[in-house]
Design a protein around this motif. Structure first.
Motif, mmCIF file in Angstrom:
data_model
loop_
_atom_site.group_PDB
_atom_site.id
_atom_site.type_symbol
_atom_site.label_atom_id
_atom_site.label_comp_id
_atom_site.label_asym_id
_atom_site.label_seq_id
_atom_site.Cartn_x
_atom_site.Cartn_y
_atom_site.Cartn_z
ATOM 1 N N UNK A 201 0.948 -1.287 -0.041
ATOM 2 C CA UNK A 201 -0.104 0.073 0.041
ATOM 3 C C UNK A 201 0.744 1.222 -0.060
ATOM 4 N N UNK A 202 2.310 1.150 0.531
ATOM 5 C CA UNK A 202 2.850 2.376 0.487
ATOM 6 C C UNK A 202 3.792 2.070 -0.768
ATOM 7 N N UNK A 203 3.263 3.062 -1.810
ATOM 8 C CA UNK A 203 4.064 2.858 -3.101
ATOM 9 C C UNK A 203 4.556 4.322 -3.423
ATOM 10 N N UNK A 204 5.840 4.188 -3.658
ATOM 11 C CA UNK A 204 6.461 5.476 -4.203
ATOM 12 C C UNK A 204 6.316 5.591 -5.597
ATOM 13 N N UNK A 205 6.027 6.654 -6.106
ATOM 14 C CA UNK A 205 5.739 6.926 -7.676
ATOM 15 C C UNK A 205 7.181 7.701 -8.098
ATOM 16 N N UNK A 206 7.702 7.027 -9.235
ATOM 17 C CA UNK A 206 9.046 7.747 -9.707
ATOM 18 C C UNK A 206 8.660 8.185 -11.150
ATOM 19 N N UNK A 207 8.642 9.597 -11.393
ATOM 20 C CA UNK A 207 8.669 9.675 -12.751
ATOM 21 C C UNK A 207 8.058 11.198 -13.041
ATOM 22 N N UNK A 208 8.686 12.069 -13.753
ATOM 23 C CA UNK A 208 8.046 13.571 -14.189
ATOM 24 C C UNK A 208 6.697 13.449 -14.516
ATOM 25 N N UNK A 209 6.015 14.465 -14.018
ATOM 26 C CA UNK A 209 4.329 14.549 -14.217
ATOM 27 C C UNK A 209 3.819 15.637 -14.828
ATOM 28 N N UNK A 210 4.771 16.485 -15.605
ATOM 29 C CA UNK A 210 4.057 17.698 -16.061
ATOM 30 C C UNK A 210 4.680 17.780 -17.745
ATOM 31 N N UNK A 211 5.661 17.225 -18.091
ATOM 32 C CA UNK A 211 6.222 17.760 -19.331
ATOM 33 C C UNK A 211 5.367 17.396 -20.493
ATOM 34 N N UNK A 212 4.769 16.077 -20.813
ATOM 35 C CA UNK A 212 4.048 15.769 -21.710
ATOM 36 C C UNK A 212 2.524 15.176 -21.264
ATOM 37 N N UNK A 213 1.641 15.164 -22.197
ATOM 38 C CA UNK A 213 0.187 14.849 -21.702
ATOM 39 C C UNK A 213 0.228 13.322 -21.130
ATOM 40 N N UNK A 214 0.930 12.521 -21.718
ATOM 41 C CA UNK A 214 0.927 11.144 -21.203
ATOM 42 C C UNK A 214 1.628 11.196 -19.801
ATOM 43 N N UNK A 215 2.457 11.799 -19.476
ATOM 44 C CA UNK A 215 3.007 11.940 -18.012
ATOM 45 C C UNK A 215 1.868 12.434 -17.082
ATOM 46 N N UNK A 216 1.144 13.462 -17.478
ATOM 47 C CA UNK A 216 -0.001 13.813 -16.782
ATOM 48 C C UNK A 216 -1.110 12.778 -16.617
ATOM 49 N N UNK A 217 -1.140 12.120 -17.670
ATOM 50 C CA UNK A 217 -2.279 10.745 -17.383
ATOM 51 C C UNK A 217 -1.967 10.009 -16.313
ATOM 52 N N UNK A 218 -0.477 9.565 -16.428
ATOM 53 C CA UNK A 218 -0.083 8.614 -15.684
ATOM 54 C C UNK A 218 -0.196 9.030 -14.288
ATOM 55 N N UNK A 219 0.198 10.219 -13.833
ATOM 56 C CA UNK A 219 0.259 10.709 -12.533
ATOM 57 C C UNK A 219 -1.275 10.816 -11.947
ATOM 58 N N UNK A 220 -2.246 11.092 -12.949
ATOM 59 C CA UNK A 220 -3.651 11.109 -12.699
ATOM 60 C C UNK A 220 -4.194 10.018 -12.168
#
Length: 348
Positions: A190-209
């Motif tokens: 349950x304690x999961x760390x996300x690693x990765x940029x979240x703003x540069x491309x639309x696909x990055x934003x979709x991943x984070x959301x």
């Protein structure tokens, strides 16, 4: 090689040394086999020219033009070269060649820094003389916006921007991220760390959301400040922040949301003497091949298949210029590698 009309399901099964039942299930999308086997069946079917009756009916229903007297010429615009883009190109090339057409690559030069330079390059590259244009990810937003206004059919191999009047085809990273979080949760993480940029491309934003929503679904929250969401600039400050985030979050699992972060992540874990999955479970959104960690657990991201589907979509658009625009997301399976460990149950 047999002629297309003589290829049967049994021929395909014999070629693959599988049962006819297994081949039939693979082609119909039914469960009961690995994703590797399913992919092998589809690739052999394409190579030998086998189509199910349902596929033939679907092609007719969607009005995808078959071989034409005059093959059409298309262009794929790239801002850079990489295995990531070559997979998309291979899918485009395969499908267009099957249908009697061709695709050429046009590289956007670094000298294009403003709208005037862009239009000069468009004229020089003769983009408007092609029958259609494919626009993949990683094209700067202002360039993409200008290209969308060119007077020729186009398909975006990306998530579409708001209000864009264009068809799009993309591998579904929203679905992929939710699969990853679900896989972690099913193993007790349950304690999961996300690693990765979240703003540069639309696909990055979709991943984070998608990650935030998936975490809420398992009763957790995710704020950017608690995860590795800033761009990678240099090794030492990035590793220092990663050490801090792992400590503060008490993470037992890491989701690498962008494959370019896999190398610095694995380098850090190795330098710290940490092992995957005994110290940290790991899932990565690999878009090409997982060469750094071949056995990594990962969602299947369908780059080649998106290229093939984009080819069909652009031909469809040419044949149906007045139909509504459509946005197609291709959801792949899940590859259960060896990098997710099951946590022992928590004692009451």
């Amino acid at each position: 090689m047999k002629r297309r009309k003589t290829i049967t399901l049994q021929d395909l099964a014999e070629e693959l040394q599988l049962s006819s039942h297994t081949v039939s299930k693979a082609l119909r999308g039914l469960p009961g086999m690995s994703e590797a086997t399913r992919r092998e069946v589809f690739e052999a079917a394409r190579r030998l020219g086998y189509q199910t009756k349902e596929q033939e009916v679907s092609a007719w229903f969607e009005k995808v033009p078959r071989l034409l007297t005059n093959g059409k010429r298309f262009a794929l615009l790239l801002a850079e070269d990489s295995p990531f883009f070559r997979l998309q190109l291979s899918g485009l090339h395969e499908r267009l060649t099957e249908l009697g057409h061709s695709v050429a690559v046009s590289f956007l030069p670094p000298s294009v820094t403003d709208h005037r330079a862009l239009m000069q390059w468009v004229d020089h590259a003769q983009l408007t003389y092609y029958d259609g244009l494919f626009l993949p990810p990683a094209i700067p937003d202002w360039i993409e916006k200008a290209l969308l206004e060119l007077p020729l059919p186009k398909v975006l191999i990306n998530f579409p921007p708001p209000l864009a009047k264009i068809d799009s085809v993309i591998w579904d990273v929203d679905h992929a991220v939710r699969q990853a979080v679900d896989a972690f949760a099913s193993h007790g993480h349950r304690r999961i760390l996300y690693v990765g940029e979240i703003e540069k491309h639309r696909g990055f934003q979709v991943r984070w959301t998608a990650f935030q929503q998936a975490m809420r679904a398992i009763g957790m929250t995710a704020e950017p400040s608690g995860h590795m969401t800033a761009p990678y600039v240099s090794r030492e400050p990035w590793e220092s922040e990663l050490s801090e985030k792992l400590r503060d979050s008490r993470a037992t699992a890491i989701l690498c949301g962008i494959e370019m972060y896999m190398h610095p992540l694995l380098f850090y874990l190795q330098a710290q003497g940490k092992r995957v999955p005994s110290d940290y479970s790991l899932i990565s959104l690999e878009t090409t091949s997982a060469t750094l960690l071949p056995d990594v657990t990962r969602p299947a991201l369908l780059l080649r298949e998106s290229g093939r589907r984009a080819a069909e979509r652009l031909l469809w658009r040419i044949a149906n210029p007045n139909e509504p625009y459509e946005h197609i997301r291709l959801a792949g399976g899940f590859i259960a590698g060896g990098t997710v460990a099951k946590l022992p149950p928590v004692e009451d």
